[in-house]
Write an enzyme that holds these catalytic residues in place. Structure first.
Site, PDB file in Angstrom:
ATOM      1  N   GLU A  34       6.754  -6.431  62.619  1.00 50.39           N
ATOM      2  CA  GLU A  34       7.318  -4.534  62.461  1.00 50.39           C
ATOM      3  C   GLU A  34       7.339  -4.110  64.213  1.00 50.39           C
ATOM      4  O   GLU A  34       5.447  -4.140  64.372  1.00 50.39           O
ATOM      5  CB  GLU A  34       6.616  -4.965  61.118  1.00 50.39           C
ATOM      6  N   ILE A  35       8.085  -3.659  63.947  1.00 49.79           N
ATOM      7  CA  ILE A  35       8.197  -2.977  65.566  1.00 49.79           C
ATOM      8  C   ILE A  35       7.788  -1.166  64.899  1.00 49.79           C
ATOM      9  O   ILE A  35       8.577  -1.193  64.125  1.00 49.79           O
ATOM     10  CB  ILE A  35       9.228  -2.960  66.476  1.00 49.79           C
ATOM     11  N   GLY A  84       3.496   3.169  62.468  1.00 50.29           N
ATOM     12  CA  GLY A  84       3.130   4.229  61.947  1.00 50.29           C
ATOM     13  C   GLY A  84       1.666   4.931  61.895  1.00 50.29           C
ATOM     14  O   GLY A  84       0.404   4.652  62.477  1.00 50.29           O
ATOM     15  N   GLY A  85       1.746   5.838  60.581  1.00 50.46           N
ATOM     16  CA  GLY A  85       0.222   6.766  60.592  1.00 50.46           C
ATOM     17  C   GLY A  85      -0.835   6.988  62.004  1.00 50.46           C
ATOM     18  O   GLY A  85      -1.627   7.755  61.868  1.00 50.46           O
ATOM     19  N   TYR A  86       0.855   8.542  62.543  1.00 44.40           N
ATOM     20  CA  TYR A  86       0.148   9.035  63.210  1.00 44.40           C
ATOM     21  C   TYR A  86      -0.577  10.084  63.115  1.00 44.40           C
ATOM     22  O   TYR A  86      -1.562  10.495  64.144  1.00 44.40           O
ATOM     23  CB  TYR A  86       1.118   9.408  64.597  1.00 44.40           C
ATOM     24  N   HIS A 123      13.585   4.646  66.472  1.00 39.37           N
ATOM     25  CA  HIS A 123      15.152   4.861  65.723  1.00 39.37           C
ATOM     26  C   HIS A 123      15.680   5.675  66.879  1.00 39.37           C
ATOM     27  O   HIS A 123      16.890   5.669  66.211  1.00 39.37           O
ATOM     28  CB  HIS A 123      14.636   5.925  64.518  1.00 39.37           C
ATOM     29  N   GLU A 136      15.590  -0.362  60.943  1.00 36.90           N
ATOM     30  CA  GLU A 136      15.806   0.698  59.756  1.00 36.90           C
ATOM     31  C   GLU A 136      16.308   2.088  59.662  1.00 36.90           C
ATOM     32  O   GLU A 136      16.050   2.245  61.840  1.00 36.90           O
ATOM     33  CB  GLU A 136      14.527   0.616  59.088  1.00 36.90           C
ATOM     34  N   ASP A 137      16.227   2.438  58.692  1.00 43.47           N
ATOM     35  CA  ASP A 137      16.599   4.264  59.936  1.00 43.47           C
ATOM     36  C   ASP A 137      17.682   4.687  60.046  1.00 43.47           C
ATOM     37  O   ASP A 137      18.055   4.541  61.269  1.00 43.47           O
ATOM     38  CB  ASP A 137      15.690   5.372  60.174  1.00 43.47           C
TER      39      ASP A 137
END
Length: 296
Positions: free
Chosen positions: A90-91, A94-96, A166, A191-192
């Site tokens: 998974e590229i 997250g969770g910044y 994205h 995604e997105d």
């Protein structure tokens, strides 16, 4: 004859039963003790492995369900891999803004695919979430070297999920680097894709504009039918011959890799124009064109 009340009869029977707890006695400690930490861990593992992907998304707080509606689509396309050994990449971890939320989707994948190696790639250091089958790498999603390193150390992935920047230019570049390295049967997800239509993210207001993520996806869809094209001298691209399915959902695209050379019947049917409408490429405007039935 002595008459016993129902309560006394039950009490008398209990006293006669082997192993029965005498009335008023305290049950053994094993019957009232709290579960041990190991018992709780086993029960949690059992519960997580029985969950659907959507339930796991809710459990770990990933926005793949709630903010988005991705998990039912993922489960439909990835369910067949649930008990297999493979590598998932998974590229974008997250969770910044909230460190504790980092890697929520990696944890979701870890329990949905209990035998898989789960790899995360991010531009920030996320090594603090590395544990068990989860391992992270730091790097740019447009850097070919970081992908080569991951594939050499963790194996070529069967599933790739681009949940990175994205930015359409990044999405397209990542796909061009990674997709040719994947085996047949691999599944590549983007995604997105809504950023294709958002200029602030590098997208375009015109949905038909070139250069966006969805523009690339539309080309892939045309490529599914590359053997039917009547363009003289057309040479199939790599994706024409190696993309066998494209599934488009709201903000999510799922691409299946495989051989897309099934053959064509265009030699026998493409020259026949069916129906009463003229072939616009065969005659000037207003000139009648004979249908196959009218041709001597």
């Amino acid at each position: 004859m002595v008459s016993l009340s129902p309560h006394k009869v039950v009490s008398a029977v209990r006293r006669r039963l082997p192993g029965a707890t005498p009335e008023g006695a305290v049950p053994p400690a094993s019957e009232t003790a709290e579960p041990t930490p190991e018992q709780r861990r086993r029960e949690r593992r059992r519960r997580l492995r029985a969950m659907s992907l959507t339930e796991l998304a809710e459990e770990f707080g990933t926005d793949k369900w709630g903010v988005h509606r991705y998990t039912p689509h993922y489960e439909r396309h990835l369910q067949h891999l649930r008990r297999r050994e493979f590598t998932l990449l998974e590229i974008g971890v997250g969770g910044y803004a909230r460190r504790k939320r980092s890697g929520a989707s990696l944890k979701m994948w870890r329990w949905f695919f209990p035998r898989a190696t789960i790899v995360g790639l991010d531009i920030e250091d996320k090594s603090f979430i590395d544990q068990g089958p989860i391992v992270t790498y730091r790097g740019d999603q447009t850097d070919p070297d970081v992908f080569r390193r991951i594939f050499e150390e963790r194996g070529v992935p069967t599933v790739v999920i681009d949940d990175g920047s994205h930015v359409p230019a990044h999405v397209r570049e990542t796909f061009s680097i990674v997709f040719p390295l994947l085996p047949d049967g691999a599944i590549y997800c983007i995604e997105d894709t809504q950023t294709s239509y958002w200029p602030a993210w590098g997208g375009q207001l015109d949905p038909r504009a070139r250069g966006t993520s969805m523009d690339m996806v539309k080309d892939l869809v045309d490529g599914l039918n590359h053997e039917e094209l009547l363009v003289e001298g057309y040479e199939p691209t790599y994706t024409d011959t190696h993309v066998r399915a494209v599934h488009c959902y709201h903000n999510l695209v799922v691409i299946e890799k495989g051989d897309n050379r099934e053959g064509t019947n265009r030699d026998t049917s493409s020259g026949h124009f069916h129906g009463s409408s003229p072939d616009p490429a065969a005659s000037p405007a207003g000139t009648p064109v004979a249908t196959p039935e009218e041709t001597p």
